[in-house]
Write an enzyme that holds these catalytic residues in place. Structure first.
Site, short mmCIF file in Angstrom:
data_model
loop_
_atom_site.label_atom_id
_atom_site.label_comp_id
_atom_site.label_asym_id
_atom_site.label_seq_id
_atom_site.Cartn_x
_atom_site.Cartn_y
_atom_site.Cartn_z
CE1 TYR A 26 -72.05 -16.94 -52.93
CE2 TYR A 26 -70.14 -15.93 -51.91
CZ TYR A 26 -70.73 -17.00 -52.54
OH TYR A 26 -70.00 -18.14 -52.78
CD GLU A 84 -61.92 -4.36 -47.64
OE1 GLU A 84 -62.85 -4.66 -46.87
OE2 GLU A 84 -60.73 -4.42 -47.29
CE1 TYR A 87 -71.88 -11.11 -55.45
CE2 TYR A 87 -72.40 -9.45 -57.09
CZ TYR A 87 -72.76 -10.55 -56.34
OH TYR A 87 -74.02 -11.08 -56.47
CB VAL A 88 -68.48 -12.08 -60.75
CG1 VAL A 88 -69.19 -12.36 -62.07
CG2 VAL A 88 -67.05 -11.59 -60.99
N GLY A 94 -68.54 -18.15 -63.77
CA GLY A 94 -68.12 -19.28 -64.57
C GLY A 94 -67.77 -18.93 -66.00
N GLY A 96 -65.36 -16.44 -66.67
CA GLY A 96 -64.03 -15.83 -66.70
C GLY A 96 -63.95 -14.42 -66.15
N GLY A 98 -64.30 -13.28 -62.95
CA GLY A 98 -63.48 -13.23 -61.73
C GLY A 98 -62.01 -13.36 -62.06
CG ASN A 125 -66.96 -17.95 -50.80
OD1 ASN A 125 -67.32 -18.74 -51.68
ND2 ASN A 125 -66.97 -16.64 -50.97
CE1 TYR A 132 -60.10 -15.10 -55.22
CE2 TYR A 132 -60.80 -15.80 -53.05
CZ TYR A 132 -60.88 -14.91 -54.10
OH TYR A 132 -61.73 -13.84 -54.03
#
Length: 160
Positions: A26, A84, A87-88, A94, A96, A98, A125, A132
């Site tokens: 990614y 650090e 990742y999902v 989408g 929830g 993360g 990104n 965030y």
């Protein structure tokens, strides 16, 4: 569908490596991962552990992970929690996961009396930056990350 967060166990090492490799793809660095299952077992679950991992599950299936460690703020006189990696899996975003990982880490930071919860994000990104921002995180634009690795790290360490 039920999302749960749990502390990773040694038996999760291969799953963690799988997610690390997906994250590298990614982030456009598919050949950069040198980590191994054995490294993960030793560094995250061995005798001298300095970093920790979480597993995010949906209905009992691992769909994401996070790796974090604690640092120390000399100005605050408190520890900080540093994320650090988070990742999902792309097909699970989408829903929830993360946010659940971030909330778990924020609660852990509060529980451990941390003065900060910090991480970095690649400037391209946009989905992560938007996420965030949506949880109230603020970018620290005045800071530049510096890094020594590989030959440069060894050369500097060996300088007289």
């Amino acid at each position: 569908m039920s999302i749960t967060i749990r502390h990773a166990q040694k038996s999760d090492a291969a799953t963690i490596l799988h997610f690390i490799n997906e994250l590298a793809v990614y982030e456009k660095e598919p050949d950069a991962v040198l980590n191994t299952v054995s490294d993960i077992e030793q560094k995250l679950f061995g005798d001298d552990v300095r970093a920790h991992a979480l597993i995010c599950e949906q209905d009992g299936e691992a769909i994401g992970f996070a790796v974090y460690f604690f640092n120390y703020s000399t100005w605050l006189g408190k520890y900080g929690l540093y994320l650090e990696d988070l990742y999902v899996a792309q097909d699970q975003r989408g829903q929830g996961a993360g946010k659940a990982l971030m909330k778990f880490l924020a609660q852990l930071a509060i529980e451990k009396d941390c003065g900060r919860f910090e991480w970095v994000v690649l400037d391209w990104n946009k989905p992560a930056i938007d996420f965030y921002n949506s949880i109230g995180a603020k970018p620290q634009d005045e800071w530049i990350i510096y890094r020594l690795t590989g030959d440069e790290l060894r050369a500097f360490a060996e300088q007289p």
